[in-house]
Design a protein around this motif. Structure first.
Motif, PDB file in Angstrom:
ATOM      1  N   LEU A   1       0.881  -1.122   0.038  1.00 14.29           N
ATOM      2  CA  LEU A   1      -0.016   0.074  -0.017  1.00 14.29           C
ATOM      3  C   LEU A   1       0.947   1.230   0.045  1.00 14.29           C
ATOM      4  O   LEU A   1       0.583   2.136  -0.643  1.00 14.29           O
ATOM      5  CB  LEU A   1      -0.961  -0.142   0.957  1.00 14.29           C
ATOM      6  CG  LEU A   1      -1.891  -0.990   1.253  1.00 14.29           C
ATOM      7  CD1 LEU A   1      -2.682  -1.195   2.737  1.00 14.29           C
ATOM      8  CD2 LEU A   1      -3.021  -0.760   0.184  1.00 14.29           C
TER       9      LEU A   1
ATOM     10  N   ALA B   1       1.132   3.981  -2.909  1.00 16.14           N
ATOM     11  CA  ALA B   1       0.425   5.442  -2.784  1.00 16.14           C
ATOM     12  C   ALA B   1       0.972   6.337  -3.795  1.00 16.14           C
ATOM     13  O   ALA B   1       0.056   7.115  -4.103  1.00 16.14           O
ATOM     14  CB  ALA B   1       0.657   5.809  -1.272  1.00 16.14           C
TER      15      ALA B   1
ATOM     16  N   GLU C   1      -5.871   3.585  -0.069  1.00 18.94           N
ATOM     17  CA  GLU C   1      -5.380   2.864   0.899  1.00 18.94           C
ATOM     18  C   GLU C   1      -6.051   1.894   1.478  1.00 18.94           C
ATOM     19  O   GLU C   1      -5.657   0.913   2.410  1.00 18.94           O
ATOM     20  CB  GLU C   1      -5.163   3.639   2.226  1.00 18.94           C
ATOM     21  CG  GLU C   1      -6.513   4.458   2.549  1.00 18.94           C
ATOM     22  CD  GLU C   1      -6.477   5.386   4.002  1.00 18.94           C
ATOM     23  OE1 GLU C   1      -5.169   5.655   4.163  1.00 18.94           O
ATOM     24  OE2 GLU C   1      -7.268   5.766   4.248  1.00 18.94           O
TER      25      GLU C   1
END
Length: 563
Positions: free
Chosen positions: A298, A302, A308
């Protein structure tokens, strides 16, 4: 027709389809074209006397071939068994013997072979199994499928379980089982028209075959699919395809999330302009889930817009057709941190600020019940650790084994999964496999915890560490660790890795390994779907002189669980 086979026909009326051939020669085939080829294939099978209740084995690697082959078998009323594929390191004589055992196990009347496996047709000479190539089966389309009665309780898939080789076992999944699970997955994931599924998963594994071929083919969902070889050759192909085709749904085992996190974090990747903001449902399943790997994925995604909430931790197994529970999509990763001592000794998941951390795998899908039972069969309460049991319409009723069919359910239709876990507010948490747990001084030590520590050592290949039960000469139960490293041939480097693994595991787990072995790359035995085979790995570990001997007896039937 069964609800499942009717859905295959309905999906063929729409505009959606599958894209294959990336990254070099992408080709899009509509589900209507797949269905037309399947109808032709079903007529060929029927002409050879193959119909309802018969078994068709498939040895093919290309998704655009597997899709019409499988659908042809289903339209003829037959079941499909996806054979495990040989690799460059496979002993072909052993493979031939193992495959013959599988064909006998499922009672295959025909085997359909695609490139590069058509040469295996000669292995079927004299076996009584009809060998057909893809070209034999998928003649010029035209005309309807044969008119056969396809009941809900006919087998649709005879799914080989992980490690099915010399002693194979298959899970018998009926049309009723399969459709119930597909419906439940679509409801839980809220899969609707307009979704784009992206996959590189092997089709001989249930997550690939059911989740990322059968489901989109019978629900009319757009699919972009490549092969595991494509992914392993260049892991960046996975996020690249998600970005290019605006993929919304994908899935992979935990190791792929860890590997892709490292690729996404490279400075050169930033230059590609990937956009992962479209991804809403990236399922992590099929092997133990490492919370650190999910967080790393994650974080690495990003900068490319990955939400998320994108990763969905899940629990599933072939015996449930595929899925048992999904973490609610669109919500952040949920982690349950519990006291390690209470977990290992009292078998209770007591919340704590620090200790063992497990991903929460969500509530059971619609139509599935999950119960946690102690060794005496008593149902346990919230946060009590025991063996997970399943019940529901998608749960298989039968294994096929070399000794004949075996019932999977008890008198009340509960299936014992062999997985240790617990429920927290109705959501599933999995701790490990009963047969793999190491018992030391009254503690239940999970090998996955040891393996995660070992993999953190510099020089150890990610996903290539194994912890196994071990017995010292005095009879004390302990454990041993084996890791793969590219530095295994360097005596000094190997000793450094051994000492580092021993020290890290002792500090983190609170128990010292009896021995640590550093092995060359490719040494650790794995199932065809890529899972470590702990019992086979134990035979590769070298005991230190007069210090330890490997455990050889079969795994115990149970553990001292509460209740």
């Amino acid at each position: 027709m069964s609800a499942f086979s009717d859905a295959l026909c309905t999906a063929a009326q729409g505009p959606t389809g599958m894209t294959t051939g990336e990254p070099h020669e992408p080709v899009r085939t509509s589900w209507a074209d797949v269905h037309a080829k399947a109808c032709a294939g079903a007529r060929v099978l029927a002409a050879h006397g193959i119909g309802p209740g018969d078994a068709v084995a498939v040895l093919a690697a290309k998704p655009f071939e597997v899709a019409p082959i499988a659908q042809a078998a289903w339209l003829a009323g037959a079941s499909v068994t996806m054979l495990h594929q040989p690799t460059a390191r496979t002993n072909l004589m052993t493979y031939a013997q193992d495959t013959a055992a599988v064909l006998s196990l499922v009672g295959a009347k025909a085997a359909v072979l695609g490139d590069p496996f058509t040469e295996f047709a000669e292995l079927l000479d004299g076996s009584g199994v009809l060998a057909l190539t893809v070209d034999d089966l998928l003649a010029e389309p035209g005309g309807p499928a044969p008119d056969v009665e396809i009941g809900e309780d006919l087998p649709a898939l005879l799914q080989l379980t992980s490690g099915s080789t010399s002693t194979p076992k298959a899970v018998r999944i009926t049309h009723r089982n399969l459709w119930a699970n597909i419906e439940a997955m679509c409801q839980a994931a809220q899969i609707r028209p307009g979704e784009v599924m992206v996959s590189w998963l092997p089709l001989f594994h249930d997550m690939g075959m059911v989740g990322f071929l059968t489901l989109p083919m019978c629900r009319g969902i757009e699919l972009v699919t490549v092969t595991p070889t494509d992914f392993l050759a260049s892991p960046l192909i996975w996020p690249t395809l998600i970005s290019k085709y605006r993929g919304t749904i994908t899935a992979a085992p935990n190791f792929a999330f860890a590997l892709t996190a490292r690729v996404l974090a490279r400075p050169t990747t930033r230059e590609l302009g990937l956009d992962l903001s479209c991804m809403r449902f990236a399922l992590n399943g099929a092997e133990p889930i490492d919370v650190a790997a999910v967080r790393a994925f994650l974080a690495a995604g990003a900068p490319f817009g990955l939400p998320e909430t994108a990763v969905v931790c899940a629990y599933g197994m072939a015996e449930a057709s595929l899925a048992v529970s999904f973490h609610p999509w669109g919500t952040p990763l949920k982690v349950d941190t519990v006291d390690a001592q209470a977990l290992e000794i009292a078998r209770r998941a007591v919340p704590a600020e620090s200790g063992r951390s497990f991903p929460v795998l969500g509530p059971p899908l619609d139509g599935i019940e999950v119960a946690v039972r102690g060794r005496d069969g008593a149902v346990l309460g919230d946060r009590e650790v025991g063996v997970l049991h399943l019940r529901g319409e998608c749960i298989t009723e039968q294994y096929l084994t070399v000794d004949g069919p075996v019932a999977t359910q008890d008198a009340d239709k509960w299936l014992d999964t062999g997985d240790l876990g617990y429920l927290v507010d109705g959501e599933v948490v999995v701790c490990g496999r009963v047969k793999d747990v190491i018992i030391m001084g009254g503690r239940n030590i999970y090998p996955t915890d040891i393996e995660r520590v070992a993999q953190s050592i510099d020089g150890v290949r990610a996903g290539n560490a194994v912890a196994v039960r071990w017995t010292t000469p005095s009879g004390r139960e302990s454990f041993a660790v084996a890791v793969e490293s590219r530095e295994a041939g360097d005596q000094d480097a190997a000793e450094r890795i051994r000492q580092a693994v021993r020290s890290a595991v002792t500090a983190e787990i609170g128990a010292r390994p009896a021995t640590v072995s550093v092995l060359p790359v490719g040494s650790l035995p794995k199932t065809p779907s890529g899972k470590l085979q702990r019992s086979a790995a134990a035979r590769l570990i070298t005991p230190p002189p007069a210090e330890a001997l490997p455990v050889r007896p079969p795994a115990p039937e149970g553990l001292p669980l509460p209740g």
